[in-house]
Scaffold this motif. Structure first.
Motif, short mmCIF file in Angstrom:
data_model
loop_
_atom_site.label_atom_id
_atom_site.label_comp_id
_atom_site.label_asym_id
_atom_site.label_seq_id
_atom_site.Cartn_x
_atom_site.Cartn_y
_atom_site.Cartn_z
N SER A 30 0.83 -1.20 0.00
CA SER A 30 0.00 0.00 0.00
C SER A 30 0.87 1.25 0.00
O SER A 30 0.58 2.22 -0.71
N MET A 31 1.92 1.24 0.78
CA MET A 31 2.84 2.38 0.83
C MET A 31 3.54 2.56 -0.52
O MET A 31 3.72 3.68 -0.99
N GLU A 32 3.92 1.47 -1.13
CA GLU A 32 4.58 1.50 -2.44
C GLU A 32 3.64 2.10 -3.50
O GLU A 32 4.04 2.93 -4.30
N TYR A 33 2.38 1.69 -3.46
CA TYR A 33 1.37 2.19 -4.39
C TYR A 33 1.20 3.71 -4.21
O TYR A 33 1.16 4.46 -5.18
N THR A 34 1.10 4.14 -2.95
CA THR A 34 0.93 5.56 -2.66
C THR A 34 2.10 6.37 -3.21
O THR A 34 1.90 7.39 -3.86
N GLU A 35 3.30 5.91 -2.97
CA GLU A 35 4.49 6.61 -3.47
C GLU A 35 4.51 6.66 -5.00
O GLU A 35 4.82 7.69 -5.59
N GLN A 36 4.16 5.55 -5.63
CA GLN A 36 4.16 5.48 -7.10
C GLN A 36 3.18 6.50 -7.68
O GLN A 36 3.51 7.21 -8.63
N LEU A 53 -7.43 19.93 0.29
CA LEU A 53 -7.46 19.16 1.53
C LEU A 53 -6.85 19.91 2.71
O LEU A 53 -7.15 19.59 3.86
N GLY A 54 -5.99 20.85 2.44
CA GLY A 54 -5.40 21.66 3.50
C GLY A 54 -4.14 21.07 4.10
O GLY A 54 -3.74 19.95 3.80
N ASP A 55 -3.50 21.88 4.94
CA ASP A 55 -2.28 21.46 5.62
C ASP A 55 -2.55 20.24 6.48
O ASP A 55 -3.61 20.09 7.05
N GLY A 56 -1.57 19.39 6.55
CA GLY A 56 -1.70 18.21 7.40
C GLY A 56 -2.37 17.02 6.73
O GLY A 56 -2.57 15.99 7.37
N CYS A 57 -2.74 17.17 5.46
CA CYS A 57 -3.36 16.02 4.79
C CYS A 57 -2.28 14.97 4.52
O CYS A 57 -1.12 15.29 4.29
N SER A 58 -2.67 13.74 4.56
CA SER A 58 -1.72 12.65 4.37
C SER A 58 -1.52 12.36 2.88
O SER A 58 -2.36 12.74 2.05
N ASP A 59 -0.41 11.72 2.58
CA ASP A 59 -0.16 11.31 1.19
C ASP A 59 -1.26 10.37 0.72
O ASP A 59 -1.69 10.44 -0.43
N ARG A 60 -1.73 9.50 1.60
CA ARG A 60 -2.79 8.56 1.24
C ARG A 60 -4.08 9.32 0.87
O ARG A 60 -4.77 8.94 -0.07
N ALA A 61 -4.39 10.39 1.60
CA ALA A 61 -5.59 11.18 1.31
C ALA A 61 -5.45 11.87 -0.04
O ALA A 61 -6.41 11.95 -0.81
N ILE A 62 -4.25 12.36 -0.35
CA ILE A 62 -4.00 13.00 -1.64
C ILE A 62 -4.18 11.99 -2.77
O ILE A 62 -4.84 12.27 -3.77
N VAL A 63 -3.62 10.81 -2.61
CA VAL A 63 -3.74 9.77 -3.64
C VAL A 63 -5.19 9.36 -3.81
O VAL A 63 -5.67 9.18 -4.94
N LYS A 64 -5.92 9.21 -2.72
CA LYS A 64 -7.34 8.82 -2.83
C LYS A 64 -8.13 9.87 -3.59
O LYS A 64 -8.91 9.54 -4.49
N GLU A 65 -7.94 11.14 -3.25
CA GLU A 65 -8.65 12.22 -3.96
C GLU A 65 -8.27 12.23 -5.44
O GLU A 65 -9.14 12.36 -6.30
N TYR A 66 -7.00 12.06 -5.73
CA TYR A 66 -6.54 12.05 -7.11
C TYR A 66 -7.16 10.89 -7.90
O TYR A 66 -7.67 11.09 -9.00
#
Length: 78
Positions: A30-36, A53-66
């Motif tokens: 899952s971490m590998e997918y998020t980074e990719q 999403l604002g400050d403090g959003c996680s990489d996972r949240a950014i990937v999900k939104e994208y």
């Protein structure tokens, strides 16, 4: 009777270890997918999502939104 308890305990420990191994393997994947996705995402898309999403959003949240709105965010860079 002691032999059965010892065997049961050994089997239980082995099963828990097996489950833990695959859980960690899934987490690493899952971490590998998020980074990719983050590294291949257009910069414009990343910035727009980060602002949304604002400050403090996680990489996972950014990937999900994208990934949920990929077509829209990809059109920002065209």
């Amino acid at each position: 009777m002691e032999d059965i308890n010892k065997i049961s305990r050994t089997v239980t420990v082995f099963a828990l270890g097996f489950i833990a191994f695959f859980a960690l393997l899934g987490w690493a994947g899952s971490m590998e997918y998020t980074e990719q996705v983050l590294y291949t995402m257009p910069q414009e898309a990343y910035e727009a999502i980060y602002l949304k999403l604002g400050d403090g959003c996680s990489d996972r949240a950014i990937v999900k939104e994208y990934m949920d709105h990929k077509k829209y965010y990809d059109s920002l860079s065209e």
